[in-house]
Design an enzyme around this catalytic site. Structure first.
Site, PDB file in Angstrom:
ATOM      1  N   GLY A 109      24.099  72.018  85.188  1.00 32.49           N
ATOM      2  CA  GLY A 109      23.795  70.867  84.340  1.00 32.49           C
ATOM      3  C   GLY A 109      24.666  69.650  84.625  1.00 32.49           C
ATOM      4  N   HIS A 126       6.473  54.570  81.780  1.00 29.60           N
ATOM      5  CA  HIS A 126       5.944  54.062  83.060  1.00 29.60           C
ATOM      6  C   HIS A 126       6.972  53.236  83.854  1.00 29.60           C
ATOM      7  CE1 HIS A 126       5.553  49.818  81.802  1.00 29.60           C
ATOM      8  NE2 HIS A 126       5.374  50.341  80.601  1.00 29.60           N
ATOM      9  N   ILE A 176      21.450  63.806  74.739  1.00 31.32           N
ATOM     10  CA  ILE A 176      20.428  64.429  73.888  1.00 31.32           C
ATOM     11  C   ILE A 176      19.918  63.471  72.797  1.00 31.32           C
ATOM     12  CG2 ILE A 176      22.279  65.466  72.477  1.00 31.32           C
ATOM     13  CD1 ILE A 176      20.447  67.910  72.111  1.00 31.32           C
ATOM     14  N   GLY A 183      24.691  61.227  72.778  1.00 29.79           N
ATOM     15  CA  GLY A 183      23.564  61.749  72.023  1.00 29.79           C
ATOM     16  C   GLY A 183      23.136  60.793  70.908  1.00 29.79           C
TER      17      GLY A 183
HETATM   18  C1  LIG Z   1      20.239  71.664  77.211  1.00 25.37           C
HETATM   19  C2  LIG Z   1      21.509  70.886  76.901  1.00 25.37           C
HETATM   20  O1  LIG Z   1      22.293  71.252  76.096  1.00 25.37           O
HETATM   21  S1  LIG Z   1      21.787  69.449  77.816  1.00 25.37           S
HETATM   22  C3  LIG Z   1      23.245  68.712  77.105  1.00 25.37           C
HETATM   23  C4  LIG Z   1      22.966  67.904  75.858  1.00 25.37           C
HETATM   24  N1  LIG Z   1      24.203  67.272  75.368  1.00 25.37           N
HETATM   25  C5  LIG Z   1      24.472  65.954  75.561  1.00 25.37           C
HETATM   26  O2  LIG Z   1      23.662  65.224  76.109  1.00 25.37           O
HETATM   27  C6  LIG Z   1      25.819  65.501  75.053  1.00 25.37           C
HETATM   28  C7  LIG Z   1      26.322  64.239  75.746  1.00 25.37           C
HETATM   29  N2  LIG Z   1      27.687  63.933  75.324  1.00 25.37           N
HETATM   30  C8  LIG Z   1      28.012  63.186  74.211  1.00 25.37           C
HETATM   31  O3  LIG Z   1      27.144  62.694  73.511  1.00 25.37           O
HETATM   32  C9  LIG Z   1      29.515  63.028  73.901  1.00 25.37           C
HETATM   33  O4  LIG Z   1      29.668  62.975  72.493  1.00 25.37           O
HETATM   34  C10 LIG Z   1      30.128  61.759  74.562  1.00 25.37           C
HETATM   35  C11 LIG Z   1      30.217  62.010  76.074  1.00 25.37           C
HETATM   36  C12 LIG Z   1      29.293  60.527  74.307  1.00 25.37           C
HETATM   37  C13 LIG Z   1      31.506  61.473  73.974  1.00 25.37           C
HETATM   38  O5  LIG Z   1      32.320  62.561  74.180  1.00 25.37           O
HETATM   39  P1  LIG Z   1      33.919  62.415  73.935  1.00 25.37           P
HETATM   40  O6  LIG Z   1      34.456  61.257  74.686  1.00 25.37           O
HETATM   41  O7  LIG Z   1      34.487  63.783  74.197  1.00 25.37           O
HETATM   42  O8  LIG Z   1      34.010  62.013  72.422  1.00 25.37           O
HETATM   43  P2  LIG Z   1      34.634  62.832  71.204  1.00 25.37           P
HETATM   44  O9  LIG Z   1      33.793  64.058  70.936  1.00 25.37           O
HETATM   45  O10 LIG Z   1      36.101  63.020  71.459  1.00 25.37           O
HETATM   46  O11 LIG Z   1      34.431  61.811  70.014  1.00 25.37           O
HETATM   47  C14 LIG Z   1      35.180  60.625  69.880  1.00 25.37           C
HETATM   48  C15 LIG Z   1      34.642  59.863  68.695  1.00 25.37           C
HETATM   49  O12 LIG Z   1      33.349  59.317  69.027  1.00 25.37           O
HETATM   50  C16 LIG Z   1      32.344  59.845  68.138  1.00 25.37           C
HETATM   51  N3  LIG Z   1      31.159  60.141  68.935  1.00 25.37           N
HETATM   52  C17 LIG Z   1      31.085  60.915  70.038  1.00 25.37           C
HETATM   53  N4  LIG Z   1      29.813  60.946  70.514  1.00 25.37           N
HETATM   54  C18 LIG Z   1      29.078  60.180  69.673  1.00 25.37           C
HETATM   55  C19 LIG Z   1      27.703  59.843  69.631  1.00 25.37           C
HETATM   56  N5  LIG Z   1      26.825  60.288  70.542  1.00 25.37           N
HETATM   57  N6  LIG Z   1      27.272  59.015  68.652  1.00 25.37           N
HETATM   58  C20 LIG Z   1      28.149  58.561  67.709  1.00 25.37           C
HETATM   59  N7  LIG Z   1      29.476  58.865  67.702  1.00 25.37           N
HETATM   60  C21 LIG Z   1      29.926  59.662  68.672  1.00 25.37           C
HETATM   61  C22 LIG Z   1      32.964  61.105  67.551  1.00 25.37           C
HETATM   62  O13 LIG Z   1      32.397  61.408  66.300  1.00 25.37           O
HETATM   63  C23 LIG Z   1      34.421  60.727  67.461  1.00 25.37           C
HETATM   64  O14 LIG Z   1      34.611  59.880  66.350  1.00 25.37           O
HETATM   65  P3  LIG Z   1      36.029  59.900  65.520  1.00 25.37           P
HETATM   66  O15 LIG Z   1      37.094  59.447  66.494  1.00 25.37           O
HETATM   67  O16 LIG Z   1      35.790  58.943  64.399  1.00 25.37           O
HETATM   68  O17 LIG Z   1      36.232  61.332  65.095  1.00 25.37           O
END
Ligand SMILES: CC(=O)SCCNC(=O)CCNC(=O)[C@H](O)C(C)(C)COP(=O)(O)OP(=O)(O)OC[C@H]1O[C@@H](n2cnc3c(N)ncnc32)[C@H](O)[C@@H]1OP(=O)(O)O
Length: 223
Positions: free
Chosen positions: A74, A143, A173, A191
């Protein structure tokens, strides 16, 4: 009916099971997984189908002539490194394009080798997906999009028309991307974000509306 091409999946973790599920048996005959790690009892990939390690690739290709391969990893940078390693082992390796039979692919969309489109996804007309891209479950790429090599989407991503997503970037996600937006290379969209402004290379952005939060180094984890 003619038998499909033999297919190896590189990666026997949970995502390996998902990719195996996407294989259309009219086009491919799945023969097994290669993975350097021992079988994972929690993985949806079945351990009895683990044929060996990645270094066994040349020997397996001798045993099964015409075998194609696809990578089930992934993380985008790890997938890139695995592709480079496999091509060093077997320079003539042919990468399979895997589209789940329950995905909808426009006859006027183009998808590159090594790319995987998981069930329930829709790739609309005029969209071009490069090599080794991962389109996770239920993604809608509308598209005339373009996605560069080794990019990915999480489940349930939606893009409008004419969106561009740079190489190695991940759209997280449930995120939505407004029509006409350009997301640079090596970006992560968090996400549930709504992206309504262009995103420069190397930025992690999230929120509604999405805003750049911090710069990332290539390969920095995001999953
Ligand atoms: C089949 C499958 O599973 S495929 C995989 C699917 N998963 C994904 O796509 C996940 C993608 N990754 C994310 O969304 C992650 O949250 C990232 C990369 C955006 C950020 O990750 P990190 O830098 O580790 O952030 P971390 O978890 O430490 O959070 C830092 C702060 O940002 C916030 N935050 C993190 N992601 C988000 C988000 N998507 N939306 C809003 N706030 C967020 C957290 O709540 C936290 O806030 P706080 O400081 O007030 O507590």
């Amino acid at each position: 009916m003619a038998e499909g091409a033999p297919l190896l999946i590189l990666g026997a973790g949970a995502h390996g099971g998902v990719v195996r599920d996407c294989v259309d048996e009219r086009r491919f005959r799945f023969i097994g997984y290669l993975d350097d790690r021992p079988p994972d009892p929690l993985s949806s990939a079945r351990s009895e189908l683990l044929l060996g390690k990645v270094d066994d690739l040349p020997a397996l290709l001798r045993d099964y002539p015409g075998t194609m391969a696809v990578i089930a990893i992934g993380d985008n940078m790890t997938r890139l490194r695995m592709a480079e390693r496999a091509e060093r082992l077997v320079p003539s390796l042919t990468w399979a394009t895997i589209v789940h039979p329950a995905a909808i692919l426009s006859a006027r969309a183009e998808i590159g080798p090594g790319t995987v489109v998981v069930a329930g996804s829709i790739i609309n007309c005029g969209s071009r997906l490069g090599r080794h891209i991962l389109i996770n479950t239920g993604t809608i790429i509308d598209h005339d999009n373009s996605m560069d090599d080794f990019a990915s989407t999480g489940p349930g991503v939606v893009t409008g028309g004419n969106v561009r997503i740079g190489g190695l970037s991940h759209v997280g996600i449930g995120a939505s991307v407004r029509h006409g937006i350009r997301i640079g290379r090596n970006c992560v969209i968090g996400g549930q974000a709504y992206v309504e402004r262009d995103v420069d290379d190397d930025w992690v952005s999230f929120g509604i509306p999405a805003r750049p939060r911090y710069r990332r180094t290539p390969g920095q984890p995001y999953l």
